[in-house]
Design an enzyme around this catalytic site. Structure first.
Site, PDB file in Angstrom:
ATOM      1  N   GLU A  69      35.531  -6.265 -19.671  1.00 44.09           N
ATOM      2  CA  GLU A  69      35.150  -4.954 -20.214  1.00 44.09           C
ATOM      3  C   GLU A  69      34.120  -4.258 -19.324  1.00 44.09           C
ATOM      4  O   GLU A  69      33.098  -4.830 -18.991  1.00 44.09           O
ATOM      5  CB  GLU A  69      34.590  -5.109 -21.640  1.00 44.09           C
ATOM      6  CG  GLU A  69      35.584  -5.692 -22.634  1.00 44.09           C
ATOM      7  CD  GLU A  69      36.798  -4.795 -22.883  1.00 44.09           C
ATOM      8  OE1 GLU A  69      36.785  -3.623 -22.434  1.00 44.09           O
ATOM      9  OE2 GLU A  69      37.753  -5.268 -23.516  1.00 44.09           O
ATOM     10  N   CYS A 124      32.938  -6.111 -31.447  1.00 42.77           N
ATOM     11  CA  CYS A 124      32.746  -6.547 -30.061  1.00 42.77           C
ATOM     12  C   CYS A 124      32.022  -5.464 -29.267  1.00 42.77           C
ATOM     13  O   CYS A 124      31.057  -5.739 -28.564  1.00 42.77           O
ATOM     14  CB  CYS A 124      34.081  -6.894 -29.407  1.00 42.77           C
ATOM     15  SG  CYS A 124      34.781  -8.406 -30.097  1.00 42.77           S
ATOM     16  N   HIS A 178      36.965  -9.808 -23.319  1.00 48.67           N
ATOM     17  CA  HIS A 178      37.905  -9.927 -24.437  1.00 48.67           C
ATOM     18  C   HIS A 178      39.026 -10.909 -24.089  1.00 48.67           C
ATOM     19  O   HIS A 178      39.504 -10.929 -22.945  1.00 48.67           O
ATOM     20  CB  HIS A 178      38.525  -8.559 -24.753  1.00 48.67           C
ATOM     21  CG  HIS A 178      37.946  -7.920 -25.968  1.00 48.67           C
ATOM     22  ND1 HIS A 178      37.533  -6.604 -25.988  1.00 48.67           N
ATOM     23  CD2 HIS A 178      37.721  -8.397 -27.217  1.00 48.67           C
ATOM     24  CE1 HIS A 178      37.075  -6.308 -27.202  1.00 48.67           C
ATOM     25  NE2 HIS A 178      37.183  -7.375 -27.965  1.00 48.67           N
TER      26      HIS A 178
END
Ligand code: PCA
Length: 204
Positions: A79, A142, A166
């Site tokens: 990410e 998240c 993730h």
């Protein structure tokens, strides 16, 4: 000795397990001369971010990698961006549904991950693990924990490398799904985690 905080999440969304939790639980206390501090976060709109802050304060880590499940994604997602946005598509584990709210009122719109994502991707590819640089961690727990983590580090004026990864579902989860979804064996998740952690060693 370099201390790395690694977090995973408890199960949510009707799944009995969360690969990020199983991953964290399977890691050793030390690796490549680094101390690994492993913690599990609740999927709870208040306690999730609060616990992340508590762990940062109590462990004072030199680097942080937070892990979570992204159901339906086919690759390990590195990410890039934490957004100051909460817009849940499902309720948290307390049944709370947050829509169109900031993570931190008046906080910056976004933070970039400070993990060596490109080097991490190269290392994963070299070991035959497929990954992607992802532009959004979503607008659920998240992303909330990711933003909270980056905001705290920025507010304290620290240079701690930190970010969020993730993970796809496991084959067991995919087998339970009523729609076809991609999956990755837990052993591959674990192998990926070792590779990601090893890239932190080269930061010092
Ligand atoms: N995944 C969710 C929250 C907990 C988890 O493992 C998410 O992507 O926001």
């Amino acid at each position: 000795m370099m201390k790395v905080l690694l977090t995973g999440f408890e199960p949510f969304g009707g799944y009995p397990i969360n690969p990020s939790q199983l991953l964290i639980q399977s890691l050793p206390d030390q690796y490549l001369g680094m101390t690994l501090v492993k913690q599990i976060l609740p999927v709870h709109h208040k306690q999730g971010p609060q616990k992340m802050l508590t762990f940062l304060k109590s462990h004072q880590p030199d680097a942080v990698i937070a892990f979570g499940l992204a159901s339906g994604r086919a690759q390990i997602s590195l990410e890039r961006v934490a957004l100051n946005l909460l817009d849940f598509s499902i309720a948290d584990n307390a049944g709370v549904f947050v829509e169109n709210q900031p993570v931190v009122p008046n906080g910056p719109t976004a933070y970039f991950s400070t993990l060596p994502l490109q080097a991490m991707q190269v290392a994963l590819t070299a070991e035959g693990i497929s990954s992607e640089l992802s532009l959004s961690a979503g607008a659920y727990l998240c992303n909330q924990v990711f933003y909270t983590l980056m905001h705290e580090i920025a507010s304290q004026d620290l240079s701690t490398p930190a970010g969020f990864i993730h993970l796809p579902n496991t084959p067991e989860q995919a087998a339970q799904s009523t729609t076809p979804i991609p999956s990755l064996h837990l052993e591959v998740h674990i192998q990926a985690a070792y590779i990601l952690i090893s890239q932190l060693g080269s930061l010092n």
